[in-house]
Design an enzyme around this catalytic site. Structure first.
Site, PDB file in Angstrom:
ATOM      1  N   SER A 197       0.845  -1.197   0.000  1.00 60.50           N
ATOM      2  CA  SER A 197       0.000   0.000   0.000  1.00 60.50           C
ATOM      3  C   SER A 197       0.882   1.249   0.000  1.00 60.50           C
ATOM      4  O   SER A 197       1.666   1.442  -0.930  1.00 60.50           O
ATOM      5  CB  SER A 197      -0.949  -0.043   1.196  1.00 60.50           C
ATOM      6  OG  SER A 197      -1.969   0.920   1.070  1.00 60.50           O
ATOM      7  N   GLU A 317      -9.411  -4.349  -4.381  1.00 58.34           N
ATOM      8  CA  GLU A 317      -8.810  -3.329  -3.523  1.00 58.34           C
ATOM      9  C   GLU A 317      -9.861  -2.344  -3.001  1.00 58.34           C
ATOM     10  O   GLU A 317      -9.838  -1.942  -1.839  1.00 58.34           O
ATOM     11  CB  GLU A 317      -7.747  -2.532  -4.301  1.00 58.34           C
ATOM     12  CG  GLU A 317      -6.643  -3.341  -4.950  1.00 58.34           C
ATOM     13  CD  GLU A 317      -5.476  -3.607  -4.031  1.00 58.34           C
ATOM     14  OE1 GLU A 317      -5.593  -3.340  -2.823  1.00 58.34           O
ATOM     15  OE2 GLU A 317      -4.449  -4.099  -4.531  1.00 58.34           O
ATOM     16  N   HIS A 409      -8.003  -5.288  -0.175  1.00 55.51           N
ATOM     17  CA  HIS A 409      -6.731  -4.609   0.056  1.00 55.51           C
ATOM     18  C   HIS A 409      -6.073  -5.148   1.322  1.00 55.51           C
ATOM     19  O   HIS A 409      -6.718  -5.257   2.361  1.00 55.51           O
ATOM     20  CB  HIS A 409      -6.993  -3.107   0.193  1.00 55.51           C
ATOM     21  CG  HIS A 409      -5.766  -2.271   0.311  1.00 55.51           C
ATOM     22  ND1 HIS A 409      -4.912  -2.050  -0.740  1.00 55.51           N
ATOM     23  CD2 HIS A 409      -5.252  -1.579   1.362  1.00 55.51           C
ATOM     24  CE1 HIS A 409      -3.933  -1.247  -0.348  1.00 55.51           C
ATOM     25  NE2 HIS A 409      -4.115  -0.961   0.928  1.00 55.51           N
TER      26      HIS A 409
END
Length: 499
Positions: A197, A317, A409
């Protein structure tokens, strides 16, 4: 150093000696300073080397996390997690001493540059160190406005404020690894930089920077949002809004309580994301001597450091952000987004997302806008100068589908970090697929470790190039796709990047 049974827990760094401890068969050093405390007049300044200390420093307890909102110990700071601006410490984990220097994994945590920490549950690397017999390093870096907004306009010649201090923290940690990791059994010439991320965005930014040359040998970027990096003009405008909201304004910037500074930054982030969807206030700032050009553009042109790269995204995500109301796509925000980018892009793109009218379609749109489409651009550009392997994480057990998250995610982390009993993996398999998840953990952590040891993915995972555009799909049953979602990719190829 002796064998595993009599390993010396004391390691000598350039600043002094540190004594670690034994934890579940591993040797671990915690709270090791890689820079001086960035406090007082050094707030908003580049990190300085740590002050030497006499004797042997205890390194058996974690250092405090960077100031941030209190969320959970899984992703950041819990209700009782110690936090402090004096946070520039790292953790080193090793299975055994051995006779040869070991490959090193340096992991940069995620959290949108506003939350997170090296010792937060999601980012701990003990299992990977044990499984792969590598040296694992996790480090803290400054978050929120303390690290990722351009406040330089409020500095003076006598008391300057510098740009990209969070990124400078990351460089300082990598320099510490170069200079000290041999004392912990690691090979400073065999460093793999990994990030997830915001950490993956950092990895790609570092890969685009000459200042990072020689600090790592290869890189892994999991779910980067590299297209959401902004220039100094925009960041300086946000800084002005932030300062106006602070108690005492610009005069109090260096002394304002960190809790007030973090809270004001969060308010600003929410306000900006309403006005300018897909924008995040925090992140690397383009336009100084450190980051002179947009990392996405540098990598897309094939001008990054010519190092092997693994890059990929998760299939869903956007689902987690919709549930958490972060980067949440709504019809109003979608309209504002296309007002900003130009209406001519609207219909060609939304034709691939059911017109953008359903919640599921908007989740998929966010996934592609923030993560997948820029990652494909990076892979195509960087493959010209170095080997690239691209993946997509599609594993979606029944429990994940039942709550509408899918392959969300960060849910690949337990698998790549070899945590067969990790918290998100346990949650994901509440309704079944535990055996499949265990097998996937073996495949993903094995592939990551193969890359760490050799600079190449396993033979069953072919590299990405412009002709084949191979993408390996990690799922209940893995498979290979060539030019995955080609029509959608073509639609995104004309998207105007933020600047």
């Amino acid at each position: 150093m002796g064998d595993a049974g009599s390993v010396d827990l004391v390691a000598r760094t350039r600043a002094g000696r540190v004594r670690g401890g034994r934890e579940r068969g591993l040797t671990v050093w915690r709270g090791v300073p890689f820079a001086a405390p960035p406090v007082g007049r050094d707030r908003f300044r580049a990190p300085k080397p740590p002050e030497p200390w006499p004797g042997v420093r205890d390194a058996t307890r974690d250092g405090p996390l960077p100031p941030q909102p209190r969320t959970t110990t899984l992703m950041g700071a819990g209700l009782r997690t110690p936090m402090s601006e004096d946070c520039l410490t790292l953790t080193v984990v090793r299975r055994s001493a051995g006779d040869r220097p070991k490959p090193v994994v340096v992991f940069i945590y995620g959290g949108a540059f506003g939350i997170g920490g090296a010792t937060s549950g999601a980012y701990q690397g003990e299992s990977l160190a044990a499984a792969g017999d590598v040296v694992f390093v996790g480090f803290n870096y400054r978050l929120s406005a303390l690290g990722w907004i351009d406040l330089s306009a409020y500095g003076t010649d006598d008391d300057p404020i510098e740009t990209n201090v969070g990124l400078r923290d990351q460089l300082a940690a990598l320099e510490w690894v170069r200079d000290n990791i041999a004392a912990f059994g690691g090979d400073p010439d065999d460093v793999t930089l990994v990030g997830e991320s915001a950490g993956a965005t950092s990895v790609l930014t570092l890969l685009s920077m000459q200042a990072a040359k020689g600090l790592f040998a290869r890189a892994i970027a999991e779910s980067p949002a590299i297209g959401a990096v902004h220039g100094r003009t925009r960041s300086a405008g946000w800084a002005a809004e932030l300062v106006e909201d602070l108690p005492g304004g610009a005069d109090a910037l260096r002394d304002v309580d960190t809790e007030a500074l973090v809270a004001a930054t969060n308010r600003l982030d929410v306000a900006v994301s309403d006005r300018l969807p897909a924008a995040r206030v925090l992140g690397p700032v383009v336009g100084d001597e450190l980051v002179p050009d947009y990392p996405l553009d540098v990598l897309r042109r094939g001008e990054g450091l010519p190092l092997p790269l693994v890059i990929g995204t998760n299939a869903d995500e956007g689902s987690l952000f919709q549930k958490m109301r972060i980067l949440k796509a709504t019809p109003v925000r979608m309209d504002r987004l296309f007002d900003f980018t130009g209406l001519e892009t609207r219909e060609p793109l939304l034709a691939h997302y059911e017109g953008g009218t359903s919640a599921r379609a908007m989740e998929r749109f966010v996934t592609d806008l923030m993560f997948w489409a820029p990652a494909v651009e990076v892979a195509a550009g960087h493959a010209v100068v170095a080997p690239v392997w691209m993946y997509r994480f599609d594993f979606s057990p029944p429990a994940m589908r039942a709550v509408g998250l899918g392959a969300a995610h960060s849910f690949e982390l337990d698998h790549v970090l070899a945590r067969r009993g990790g918290p998100t993996r346990r949650l994901a398999t509440l309704l079944g697929w535990d055996r499949e998840a265990r097998a996937l953990t073996g495949r993903m952590s094995g592939a990551w470790l193969r890359f760490v040891r050799t600079g190449a993915a396993p033979e069953w995972w072919p590299p990405f190039d412009d002709a084949t555009r191979h993408t390996w799909i990690f799922d209940r049953e893995d498979h290979l796709e060539s030019d995955a979602r080609a029509q959608v990719r073509a639609a995104w190829s004309t998207w105007p990047q933020y600047g």
